[in-house]
Design an enzyme around this catalytic site. Structure first.
Site, PDB file in Angstrom:
ATOM      1  N   ASN A  62      -3.300  -2.675   5.523  1.00 57.65           N
ATOM      2  CA  ASN A  62      -2.020  -2.986   4.886  1.00 57.65           C
ATOM      3  C   ASN A  62      -1.282  -4.087   5.643  1.00 57.65           C
ATOM      4  O   ASN A  62      -0.722  -5.016   5.046  1.00 57.65           O
ATOM      5  CB  ASN A  62      -1.124  -1.740   4.846  1.00 57.65           C
ATOM      6  CG  ASN A  62      -1.588  -0.706   3.851  1.00 57.65           C
ATOM      7  OD1 ASN A  62      -2.409  -0.979   2.978  1.00 57.65           O
ATOM      8  ND2 ASN A  62      -1.069   0.508   3.976  1.00 57.65           N
ATOM      9  N   ARG A 394      -8.140  -5.755 -12.043  1.00 56.04           N
ATOM     10  CA  ARG A 394      -9.079  -5.483 -10.944  1.00 56.04           C
ATOM     11  C   ARG A 394     -10.207  -4.631 -11.502  1.00 56.04           C
ATOM     12  O   ARG A 394      -9.957  -3.572 -12.070  1.00 56.04           O
ATOM     13  CB  ARG A 394      -8.393  -4.762  -9.786  1.00 56.04           C
ATOM     14  CG  ARG A 394      -7.269  -5.558  -9.130  1.00 56.04           C
ATOM     15  CD  ARG A 394      -6.776  -4.887  -7.859  1.00 56.04           C
ATOM     16  NE  ARG A 394      -5.538  -5.477  -7.373  1.00 56.04           N
ATOM     17  CZ  ARG A 394      -5.484  -6.559  -6.594  1.00 56.04           C
ATOM     18  NH1 ARG A 394      -6.608  -7.131  -6.216  1.00 56.04           N
ATOM     19  NH2 ARG A 394      -4.318  -7.029  -6.193  1.00 56.04           N
ATOM     20  N   HIS A 454      -0.701  -8.488 -15.708  1.00 54.58           N
ATOM     21  CA  HIS A 454      -0.882  -7.279 -14.923  1.00 54.58           C
ATOM     22  C   HIS A 454      -0.912  -6.036 -15.804  1.00 54.58           C
ATOM     23  O   HIS A 454      -1.045  -4.921 -15.317  1.00 54.58           O
ATOM     24  CB  HIS A 454       0.256  -7.183 -13.889  1.00 54.58           C
ATOM     25  CG  HIS A 454       0.076  -6.136 -12.851  1.00 54.58           C
ATOM     26  ND1 HIS A 454       0.819  -4.976 -12.811  1.00 54.58           N
ATOM     27  CD2 HIS A 454      -0.767  -6.067 -11.793  1.00 54.58           C
ATOM     28  CE1 HIS A 454       0.443  -4.243 -11.786  1.00 54.58           C
ATOM     29  NE2 HIS A 454      -0.510  -4.872 -11.142  1.00 54.58           N
ATOM     30  N   ARG A 583       6.932   4.958  -3.586  1.00 55.49           N
ATOM     31  CA  ARG A 583       5.928   5.060  -2.531  1.00 55.49           C
ATOM     32  C   ARG A 583       6.159   4.057  -1.410  1.00 55.49           C
ATOM     33  O   ARG A 583       6.024   4.378  -0.237  1.00 55.49           O
ATOM     34  CB  ARG A 583       4.534   4.831  -3.117  1.00 55.49           C
ATOM     35  CG  ARG A 583       3.410   5.072  -2.115  1.00 55.49           C
ATOM     36  CD  ARG A 583       2.081   4.534  -2.608  1.00 55.49           C
ATOM     37  NE  ARG A 583       1.955   3.120  -2.397  1.00 55.49           N
ATOM     38  CZ  ARG A 583       1.484   2.256  -3.285  1.00 55.49           C
ATOM     39  NH1 ARG A 583       1.133   2.683  -4.472  1.00 55.49           N
ATOM     40  NH2 ARG A 583       1.383   0.980  -3.011  1.00 55.49           N
ATOM     41  N   HIS A 611       0.363   5.875  -7.597  1.00 64.47           N
ATOM     42  CA  HIS A 611       0.325   4.565  -8.239  1.00 64.47           C
ATOM     43  C   HIS A 611       0.961   4.558  -9.623  1.00 64.47           C
ATOM     44  O   HIS A 611       1.238   3.492 -10.170  1.00 64.47           O
ATOM     45  CB  HIS A 611      -1.137   4.108  -8.337  1.00 64.47           C
ATOM     46  CG  HIS A 611      -1.316   2.650  -8.611  1.00 64.47           C
ATOM     47  ND1 HIS A 611      -1.789   2.175  -9.810  1.00 64.47           N
ATOM     48  CD2 HIS A 611      -1.069   1.556  -7.840  1.00 64.47           C
ATOM     49  CE1 HIS A 611      -1.847   0.847  -9.768  1.00 64.47           C
ATOM     50  NE2 HIS A 611      -1.413   0.446  -8.585  1.00 64.47           N
TER      51      HIS A 611
END
Length: 835
Positions: A62, A394, A454, A583, A611
């Site tokens: 990260n 992705r 997205h 988050r 998520h």
């Protein structure tokens, strides 16, 4: 004297309301606190030991991305004479870089200490990483032979001197650096060896049965370094790693005329390897002259160099998980979990038919992605399916979904794929899949210039006679088989005609490059998503102002959009209760008196990555939207995102239950304080620990098992009814008397078996679903064709159609008796026998 333009600008500044920074905080500092929260999981002794080591690796990964993207971009802005100011903290770019660099040393010290502690504990259990300074004679012999046989022929040691310029150190690559003492009088000699990425980084060492020992490839080279530079003698040695700026705007680079966009992205990826360095990490000990030579060659300041005494790039940790001895796995790892079947979907039946009957909501990773994958696979071979359209951001490297899209194209379906090549750090994989899809006959398009796509949407269109039906699949996360086992996400599968029309219009607009479409059910960024959120908040504000109960719930990855933050603060001041699960980044600080005292923010970091994005408005959550978008300016204004309503009562109840379980978490949840730090959620007296992710795991197993048992009982009941019906048909004996004289006894219907108690879906909310947009005009549906019920066989009810048949069916006794007497007489005449 100021000019007229300057006067107008000054007047505009005076009219503009000054920003209130009392309830906001800097984005970058908030992110660092989030990553520190990830590191907390490595310190949590309730987490299995090796899983804690994985959290140490995740923290580092990260941080690498943060330095490449955020600090890299800020460093570029810091070079400007007139720097932009952050609208949450009023800090310039250079001030933000300074603040980040001041926070990093403490974080890295904490990271290094917990890594060493965990490794020491693993060592005592039999998972051992060999260090150079503690190799046994047997281990040293093995390492030397391994180096000579496999490593030495591959590496290329470099000597850097005034005649040999400093080479480009690739972004993220590992290098072994050392100062050299030669036979000449030359000074400032530097030795460099790139650790070959083509070789396995983890080298297993022979060890006793039941244990696992390994050494890292860089340590193998370090152990044999004296033989690498010929007559030059290494004076010091260390592993180094450069992190470079990777914040490239692909659209800002300029695409050449008639250039394939894929080729343009390939050039961008190569450029990323050579951008300006941001930080230098050093593991080991280098003399000051050696370190100064490297630092100056990279044009880095002293504060941009970080030293540690642990391996750099801990990504290798995930590779040794499979090597852990079997008897240690239960102790060191989480109990293995397999995503369970969705209890509302029967995988033995057509998925398409089930979605047409009822909306379905998948919940990863607790439930498997297979219903979605099977549906697309069915469509690829369904003669009634005429087109498949999907957005991909992705994609898994081994993607069953993409293979099904290829099959569909080869089977003559119209397949349109919007492949977003600008998915950071997944660009190369997306380029390769785009090429394969195009070769198979799919129409591959790319996102609009300046706006990443997205959104996660797929639509399947079927032709049934003269009518069209559409199945629309919308997700909060990527259509990615790998991350669906790690990330917590929703996917809605619906045949709702209004959503289907909106989705059809969405794909049409994408193909035309139109980002300003008007939709009835979907909230689509960059134009329609933020207004949807604002209208929902405004509705609750108006309710609170007239004394009605008002509530808002958000579940997000990040909250940075200043307009949304200010509207949430306004809602708090009006008396609206705002509950949020965020988050990562939260630039809003809750609990500030008179500003955000009705706002409550918590974060959940655990086994799975949270998520899903949920927006819910109303005390009864009569408006629930799921989305691919966080409340970040980049998502709400600079990307193509979708928020979609949950209209089906059963699906709404599932989301509502999920929200409640997350808000009950008192194990992995942390509360955000008014000073921007995270603290553990306090349990009330007598309150039992509740881990929402573990509870959802248990629920997934229980619901799947109950659904399987119920389906098995249903099949058994249907089979028993069929057998009973057959027995009854065969049991209808031909009477010897007139049926009119003696009535047949009534046939007793078999009693349905009582259904035992099983785990049921959450109770359906008795709340009318609301869409923020005005209620659309109902779409007319074709009249359903009325089909006559099948004729049920019943000996008493079904009457014959003719007189002869009536005699044969209802008066068989006399006819057969007469025929039998005639036959007996003939037999007696011929044979002379009476029997």
């Amino acid at each position: 004297m100021p000019s007229k333009i300057e006067k107008k600008q000054n007047a505009a500044k005076l009219r503009k309301k000054p920003r209130d920074f009392s309830y906001t905080q800097n984005r970058e500092l908030s992110w660092l606190r989030f990553d520190n929260r990830v590191l907390d999981e490595a310190f949590d002794e309730s987490v299995p030991l090796f899983e804690r080591l994985k959290f140490v690796s995740i923290f580092e990964s990260n941080l690498d991305e943060f330095l490449m993207v955020r600090v890299g971009g800020l460093s570029d802005l810091a070079e400007l004479k007139k720097q932009p100011v952050d609208n949450k903290s009023n800090m310039t770019a250079s001030e933000q870089v300074d603040a980040v660099m001041a926070e990093l040393p403490g974080l890295l010290t904490r990271w290094e200490s917990i890594f060493k502690s965990i490794e020491d504990k693993l060592d005592t259990l039999g998972v051992h990483r060999a260090r150079i300074d503690s190799l046994t004679p047997e281990e040293h012999t093995f390492v030397t032979r391994y180096f000579q046989a496999y490593v030495s022929p591959v590496i290329s040691p470099l000597v850097i001197d005034p005649r040999h310029p400093f080479p480009n150190l690739r972004n993220g690559a590992l290098y072994l650096a050392c100062g050299l003492d030669g036979i000449t009088d030359e000074e400032s000699l530097l030795g460099l060896i790139e650790i070959p990425a083509s070789m396995n980084r983890v080298v297993e060492i022979p060890s006793p049965t039941g244990t696992y020992s390994y050494i890292l490839l860089e340590d193998v080279i370090l152990a044999c370094l004296d033989s690498c530079f010929g007559s030059y003698k290494p004076l010091d040695r260390a592993l180094i790693r450069v992190t470079r700026n990777a914040d490239i705007d692909p659209d800002g680079e300029g695409v050449e005329e008639e250039e394939d966009y894929r080729q343009h992205m390939k050039r961008i990826l190569k450029k990323r390897l050579r951008l300006q360095p941001v930080v230098l990490a050093v593991s080991g000990s280098l003399e000051k002259p050696t370190l100064k030579t490297i630092r100056k060659a990279l044009e880095l300041s002293r504060r941009s160099v970080f030293t540690c005494d642990i391996p750099l790039n801990l990504g290798y940790v995930f590779g040794i998980e499979g090597k852990i001895p079997e008897h240690l796995r239960n102790e060191l790892l989480f109990t293995p979990f397999r995503p369970q079947p969705n209890p509302t979907i029967d995988m033995t039946r057509s998925i398409r038919d089930q979605v047409l009957q009822h909306d379905k909501l998948l919940f990863y990773p607790y439930e498997t992605m297979n219903p979605f994958l099977d549906l697309v696979h069915e469509a690829a071979y369904d003669p009634e399916c005429i087109s498949l359209r999907i957005t991909l951001y992705r994609v898994a490297k081994q993607s069953r979904l993409c293979e099904s899209l290829i099959d569909a194209a080869e089977n003559g379906k119209e397949v349109t794929v919007l492949m977003e090549l600008r998915a950071r750090f997944d660009e190369q994989n997306n380029i390769e899949w785009a090429e394969r899809l195009e070769e198979a006959g799919c129409t591959v398009i790319y996102g609009s210039e300046g706006f990443k796509c997205h959104s996660k949407i797929c639509q399947l269109t079927y032709r049934e006679g003269m009518a069209l039906t559409r199945l629309t699949l919308l997700g909060t996360g990527n259509f990615n088989e790998k991350t669906a086992k790690l990330y917590s996400d929703f996917m809605l599968m619906t045949a709702h005609p209004g959503i289907g029309e909106d989705a059809n219009l969405f794909f049409r607009n994408l193909s035309l490059g139109n980002l300003r479409g008007d939709y009835r059910f979907l909230g689509v960024a960059p134009v329609g998503l933020k207004p949807l959120i604002m209208r929902g908040l405004d509705r609750e504000i108006q309710r609170a102002l007239v004394g009605e109960p008002a509530r808002v719930f958000f579940k997000l990855n990040s909250l940075t959009d200043r307009e949304v933050i200010d509207k949430i603060a306004e809602a708090s001041c009006a008396g609206v209760r705002v509950d949020m699960i965020i988050r990562g980044i939260s630039c809003l600080k809750p609990g500030v008196p008179g500003k955000t005292e009705n706002v409550h923010v918590r974060s959940i970091v655990g086994r799975f990555l949270e998520h899903a994005r949920v927006y819910a408005f109303g005390v009864d959550s009569d408006m629930i939207y799921l989305s691919s978008a966080d409340m970040m300016t980049r998502n709400t204004e600079h990307r193509v995102e979708i928020a979609f309503p949950v209209l089906d009562p059963t699906c709404r109840a599932q989301v509502h239950e999920y929200m409640g379980m997350q808000l009950r978490d008192n194990v992995k949840a942390r509360s955000l304080t008014s000073d921007g730090t995270w603290i553990p959620v306090k349990r009330k007296e007598g309150e039992k620990p509740f881990n929402s992710q573990e509870a959802l795991l248990v629920r997934a197993y229980r619901n799947a098992e109950a659904a399987a048992q119920q389906r098995a009982r249903e099949k058994e009941r249907v089979a028993e009814e069929a057998i009973q019906a057959e027995v009854e048909r065969e049991a209808v004996v031909e009477p010897t008397v007139e049926p009119e004289a003696v009535a047949s006894p009534p046939v007793k219907e078999p009693e349905a078996a009582a259904e035992p108690a099983v785990e049921k879906a959450p109770e359906v909310q008795k709340v009318q679903a609301t869409v923020i947009e005005p209620k659309p005009t109902p779409v007319p549906r074709p009249e359903p064709q009325v089909t006559k019920p099948a004729h049920e066989p019943n000996a008493r009810r079904d009457k014959p159609t003719g007189k002869t048949k009536a005699i044969e069916r209802h008066r068989p006794g006399r006819v057969r008796m007469g025929l039998g007497l005639i036959g007996l007489g003939l037999k007696t005449l011929i044979t002379g026998k009476t029997k």
